[in-house]
Design a protein around this motif. Structure first.
Motif, PDB file in Angstrom:
ATOM      1  N   PRO A  39     -67.563  54.471 -79.104  1.00 48.55           N
ATOM      2  CA  PRO A  39     -68.740  54.186 -79.944  1.00 48.55           C
ATOM      3  C   PRO A  39     -70.035  54.740 -79.373  1.00 48.55           C
ATOM      4  O   PRO A  39     -70.929  55.126 -80.127  1.00 48.55           O
ATOM      5  N   TRP A  40     -70.155  54.786 -78.069  1.00 51.79           N
ATOM      6  CA  TRP A  40     -71.386  55.289 -77.463  1.00 51.79           C
ATOM      7  C   TRP A  40     -71.546  56.795 -77.682  1.00 51.79           C
ATOM      8  O   TRP A  40     -72.662  57.302 -77.640  1.00 51.79           O
ATOM      9  N   LEU A  41     -70.466  57.514 -77.941  1.00 54.78           N
ATOM     10  CA  LEU A  41     -70.576  58.920 -78.334  1.00 54.78           C
ATOM     11  C   LEU A  41     -70.809  59.033 -79.837  1.00 54.78           C
ATOM     12  O   LEU A  41     -71.587  59.867 -80.297  1.00 54.78           O
ATOM     13  N   ALA A  42     -70.125  58.164 -80.588  1.00 52.93           N
ATOM     14  CA  ALA A  42     -70.257  58.193 -82.054  1.00 52.93           C
ATOM     15  C   ALA A  42     -71.679  57.855 -82.493  1.00 52.93           C
ATOM     16  O   ALA A  42     -72.098  58.241 -83.582  1.00 52.93           O
ATOM     17  N   ARG A  43     -72.421  57.123 -81.639  1.00 52.29           N
ATOM     18  CA  ARG A  43     -73.803  56.744 -81.994  1.00 52.29           C
ATOM     19  C   ARG A  43     -74.785  57.910 -81.855  1.00 52.29           C
ATOM     20  O   ARG A  43     -75.925  57.822 -82.303  1.00 52.29           O
TER      21      ARG A  43
END
Ligand SMILES: [Zn+2]
Length: 282
Positions: A39-43
């Motif tokens: 998720p921290w990359l998807a954000r």
């Protein structure tokens, strides 16, 4: 250590003639699957995700993945590692991958690895000991990663602000342009005029003073927490080990959870922001 060519490399070998023109693309479904699990990359913004994908494609074309202890490195694993490894390079322009040009190999083990170490103390006595490693970056050599820790996204059980991959590749940034007898020191090679400093010596001094001061404060906080039950700092206590580890831990935190890093490390934030996103307002 058993080296296996990955399916990724096998699939692309036939395209080798095309690599010089442009690296092959990561299939969109695979890329979305990798982002979906982090998720921290998807954000990241769409622009950043596009840039990251291009960097990861270049990285995959340049590096060789091997599995240790019978591990077969899948495309999904290779792309997961490539995406995280390239995140710190995101704002450094078309030659950003040159920061990783001193090595080719990425070795992935299923789990932690026990390594035999030798150290000589001040009295000249040689000590041999065993050390358990989740990852390791060797100067001029490969990067080793334990997949269990990469997949878990954290070295100590899923806390925010951790990425083993960024940690080990931050060591690579620190090692860049350092000779074999010049150990990494937590001070990477900085661009000319960094943060308005007129000289190279000034940029290095600014970085060193800021980082080392923050490291000393971190050391004290960790010691207070461990000995007297004080509040533990947000930044991983492992950073107290040395300025080199502090730099790697801070890089993890800066990229994995930028807003928490800005709050927890207000003196480091401007430094890291200027280094990793040159030309962008703070
Ligand atoms: Zn480290």
């Amino acid at each position: 250590m058993k080296a296996l060519a990955t399916a990724w490399r096998r699939a692309w070998r036939g395209w080798q003639g095309l690599w010089r023109a442009a690296p092959p693309t990561i299939p969109p479904t695979l890329w979305q699957s990798v982002l979906g699990q982090q998720p921290w990359l998807a954000r990241r913004t769409a622009w950043e995700q596009d840039g990251l994908k291009q960097l990861a494609e270049g990285f995959l074309a340049q590096k060789t993945f091997s599995g240790g202890h019978g591990l077969v490195v899948t495309d999904h694993m290779a792309v997961t590692i490539a995406a995280q490894a390239c995140l710190p390079l995101l704002h450094w322009g078309p030659h950003a991958l040159d920061w990783y040009s001193d090595f080719v190999g990425v070795v992935v083990h299923p789990d932690e690895v026990v390594s035999q170490r030798t150290a000589v103390d001040g009295a000249g006595v040689v000590h041999r000991y065993r050390e358990t490693l989740a990852g390791e970056a060797m100067q001029g050599g490969p990067v080793m990663l334990a997949w269990s820790h990469v997949r878990g996204g954290a070295r100590h059980g899923g806390q925010a602000g951790h990425s083993l991959v960024i940690h080990e590749f931050a060591h690579k940034l620190d090692m860049r342009h350092k000779t074999a007898d010049q150990a990494p020191d937590g001070c990477p090679d900085l661009p000319q005029g960094f943060m308005g400093q007129p000289s190279h010596m000034g940029t290095q001094r600014l970085w060193r003073q800021t980082l080392y001061n923050a490291w000393e404060v971190h050391q004290q906080q960790v010691a207070m927490a461990e000995r007297f039950g004080g509040e533990a700092p947000w930044l991983d206590a492992y950073g107290a080990t040395s300025p080199v580890e502090f730099f790697a831990v801070a890089c993890e935190a800066y990229w994995a959870d930028p807003s928490a890093f800005e709050q927890a490390c207000p003196t480091l934030w401007p430094l890291f922001h200027a280094f990793f996103t040159p030309g962008q307002p703070a």
